[in-house]
Design an enzyme around this catalytic site. Structure first.
Site, mmCIF file in Angstrom:
data_model
loop_
_atom_site.group_PDB
_atom_site.id
_atom_site.type_symbol
_atom_site.label_atom_id
_atom_site.label_comp_id
_atom_site.label_asym_id
_atom_site.label_seq_id
_atom_site.Cartn_x
_atom_site.Cartn_y
_atom_site.Cartn_z
ATOM 1 N N SER A 537 0.843 -1.186 0.000
ATOM 2 C CA SER A 537 0.000 0.000 0.000
ATOM 3 C C SER A 537 0.886 1.246 0.000
ATOM 4 C CB SER A 537 -0.960 -0.042 1.198
ATOM 5 O OG SER A 537 -1.970 0.919 1.068
ATOM 6 N N ASP A 622 -9.906 -3.587 -5.343
ATOM 7 C CA ASP A 622 -9.279 -2.756 -4.316
ATOM 8 C C ASP A 622 -9.892 -1.360 -4.320
ATOM 9 O OD1 ASP A 622 -7.534 -1.385 -2.603
ATOM 10 O OD2 ASP A 622 -5.818 -2.553 -3.264
ATOM 11 N N HIS A 657 -8.218 -4.693 -1.212
ATOM 12 C CA HIS A 657 -6.953 -4.203 -0.672
ATOM 13 C C HIS A 657 -6.300 -5.204 0.279
ATOM 14 C CE1 HIS A 657 -4.196 -0.859 -0.259
ATOM 15 N NE2 HIS A 657 -4.239 -0.943 1.053
#
Length: 685
Positions: A537, A622, A657
């Protein structure tokens, strides 16, 4: 042509001109944000096929790693029971099943088990499933819960009648999944998401059996999000409005759900605060008056404005106040000093004030589930890089403790005495010393031949503490050293550590990581031919930057769901999270932030370089890092890479995610990443 010689996918170019501040950027792969375009899906599938082909020779090893990791985990496991409002709550797992089973027992642990949710049954028709936000009504007869079956974090709230075991007709869509009951047992408050940006922006009131819910609060500032919760005292419902650097709260007596929420203290830009209720006061953790590391204040429940806040615990330059837990007779402070967690216990009458003793230099300790108010027993979690996680119950009155549960590492081969942990300090160009937590199997030499995996996150003030991982043993037992670089952008060394790693100081995060790498090489822990980096991320952004700035330092990099197209994403306020991120990264509509951001944005700075081996993961659904960022990035890296090193992209077509949703399904993703690293070291079993 053998399967491993399959040609890497070549993405079609459709140059798009992006203009702002008299600057033009040409993005040849902008078209990949067309989620419903069959060509986009075809390209992603081609990338997955290529990844399969390149990793085919490790397939058996991946399966062995998966079973090795899984074998260390106790499958038929139970959480430590905690008591709340007359019931003991327990989460358990059964052998061979991927999802948790949520249960409770009335008054006694010997009572008959009542199953609230068996997520294995609920998930059977879904490729992705997640249940969150379990909220029991005050009379214990109903439970609200949120379900997501796409991985996009858009939860539908349902309500279950626990007396009949039937799920009611009340379905509330596009929420955060969490909700809070008023004390009347029929009124529920919840948070709605903007359907496009997914920003949490509305608080609504739902009465059981009604179809039209009442809008209670709407956040009009698109840099803010909102949430609703009930205080531990059960006295107040609270609406929290939050941005990266500003807070505001509204409160309502939970006995009167039809009443009006009253302002606690209106927002002042830069004023951060959080509130906890105890008897006739609210306790306020805040950065008021320049308290960078936060201090504790209090205000009467009937006069909550900032002019009525009185200091209880003063600000300290060298100690970060991270949180508080309130009990009937005790106040517990969670603090951080010199990077280390500290738990401080104060008796309300002032007769006692002491710290729990911790000796190691690479440990993690934090308060656990403490929902009971009238108790002298504090639960906290403790673990270290070499010590499995424990849940400990400390009697604050008697100063005795008992280990309620220690994580079991199955298989019979694990002995924590076989591993060594330590903390190093790296010198940076600006004179800052950056801590590094290390763990490895005892007996290694410092001759530069050790493979080493360096990990960091480095954003949002999120601290990666040195924690135990049974999965990581698969690395350590094969000779890897694991290092956590506590770079600026986190809060490991206090709040200034975060402030010096965001906005126009963001580059400190990247240079810190690189300087940590150089320190590990210079001290002989590893060498450039054996050094690997990993981050996800915002940590994936970090990976993107170090690949552009110091590719020669690493033999391989793993970037999970990486945030790499920083400028384009931050200029698009229709993308989830963008506007709420301005205080973290800056708003590129403002020229200074635009140029600074462009100077480090990984996608914008990909160039003709000798890149190391790279493994990138992504999720088609995501909601935080859109799938097209890693997909575009990989296409551009391949186009400019001067080496023949592997650049692989793995996209999970069913997840978001957080990756795969099952308890063990996610291990397959870990196994593939580990196999990628082992393959580069010539480790085949």
């Amino acid at each position: 042509m053998s399967i491993s010689q399959m040609r890497q996918p070549v993405a079609e170019k459709k140059p798009k001109s992006l203009n702002i501040h008299n600057d033009e950027r040409i993005d040849p792969y902008f078209w990949m944000n067309e989620r419903d375009n069959p060509k986009v899906i075809d390209h992603i599938k081609a990338e997955n096929a290529y990844c399969d082909a390149q990793m085919a020779h490790t397939k058996k090893f991946q399966e062995d790693l998966f079973h090795e990791m899984k074998a260390r985990i106790k499958e038929d496991d139970n959480s430590v029971p905690y008591k709340y409002n007359g019931y003991w709550y327990i989460t358990r797992f059964e052998t061979g099943k991927d999802y948790p089973i949520y249960t409770r027992k009335k008054e006694s642990l010997d009572a008959v088990e009542e199953i609230l949710f068996d997520c294995n049954i609920m998930a059977k028709d879904h490729s992705y499933f997640k249940l969150v936000g379990i909220s029991i009504s005050p009379d214990n007869k109903k439970v609200a819960f949120g379900v997501d079956t796409t991985g996009r974090r858009q939860y539908t709230i349902h309500i279950k009648d626990l007396t009949t075991n039937e799920v009611l007709m009340d379905n509330i869509e596009n929420t955060t999944g969490s909700s809070s009951w008023a004390n009347d047992n029929r009124t529920l408050f919840y948070t709605k998401k903007d359907p496009v940006t997914l920003r949490s922006y509305q608080i609504l009131r739902h009465s059981i059996g009604t179809e039209s819910d009442v809008l209670i609060y709407e956040e009009l500032d698109d840099t803010f999000g909102v949430a609703v919760y009930k205080t531990k005292s059960k006295k107040y419902l609270v609406i929290a409005c939050y941005s990266t650097m500003t807070n505001e709260y509204h409160i309502l007596d939970a006995d009167h759900p039809m009443g009006k929420f009253e302002m606690f203290q209106s927002r002042i830009r830069g004023l951060e605060y959080s509130i906890s209720h105890y008897e006739d006061h609210f306790y306020i953790m805040t950065n008021k008056d320049g308290a960078t590391n936060f201090k504790l204040m209090k205000a009467p429940t009937d006069s909550t404005g900032i002019e009525n806040w009185n200091e209880i615990i003063a600000h300290r330059k060298d100690v970060l106040l991270e949180g508080i837990d309130i009990f009937k007779d005790y106040l517990v402070l969670s603090e951080r000093s010199n990077g280390l967690n500290c738990l401080r216990i104060i008796e309300w009458d002032g007769s006692e004030d002491f710290y729990l003793p911790f000796e190691s230099e690479t440990y993690t300790a934090f308060t656990s589930i403490n929902v009971e108010f009238n108790t002298s027993k504090l639960r906290f979690n403790y673990n270290s890089l070499t010590t499995p996680a424990s849940i400990i119950e400390f009697d604050m009155k008697e100063r005795t403790q008992v280990i309620l549960k220690e994580q079991e590492v199955l298989g019979g081969s694990f002995d924590k005495n076989n591993y060594q942990s330590e903390r190093l300090w790296a010198n940076t160009a600006d004179g800052t010393k950056v801590p590094i937590s290390l763990v490895y199997k005892k007996g290694i030499g410092l001759d530069g031949s050790n493979p080493l995996l360096q990990y960091a996150y480095g954003s949002y003030g999120s601290t990666v503490d040195p924690y135990f991982s049974s999965l990581r043993l698969s690395l350590l037992d094969r000779g890897f050293i694991f290092a956590i670089a506590h770079v600026r952008g986190g809060e490991y060394m206090g709040r200034p550590w975060y402030e010096n790693g965001k906005l126009l100081n963001k580059k400190n995060t990247f240079s810190d990581f690189i300087d940590c790498s150089k320190t590990l090489i210079n001290k002989g822990y590893t060498s450039a031919s054996h050094l690997y980096a990993m981050g996800g991320s915002a940590g994936g952004l970090l990976m993107g930057v170090i690949l552009n700035e110091a590719p020669e330092l690493y033999n391989g990099v793993v970037a999970a769901v990486p945030f790499v197209d920083v400028v384009t994403t931050m200029l698009d306020d229709s993308i989830p999270l963008t506007t709420g991120e301005y205080d973290e990264w800056g708003n590129p509509n403002i020229e200074d932030f635009y140029w600074y951001m462009k100077s480090y944005s990984p996608y914008d700075n990909v160039g003709e370089k000798t890149y190391p081996h790279i493994f990138v993961s992504s999720g088609l659904h995501d909601s935080q890092v859109q799938y097209w960022e890693p997909t575009k990035w990989v296409a551009k890296l391949r186009e400019t890479n001067l080496s023949d090193h592997k650049i692989l992209l793995r996209t999970n077509m069913d997840a978001g995610h957080g990756g795969a949703s099952g308890r063990f399904e996610a291990l397959k993703e870990d196994a593939e990443e580990y196999a990628f690293l082992f393959d580069l070291e010539g480790i085949t079993s």
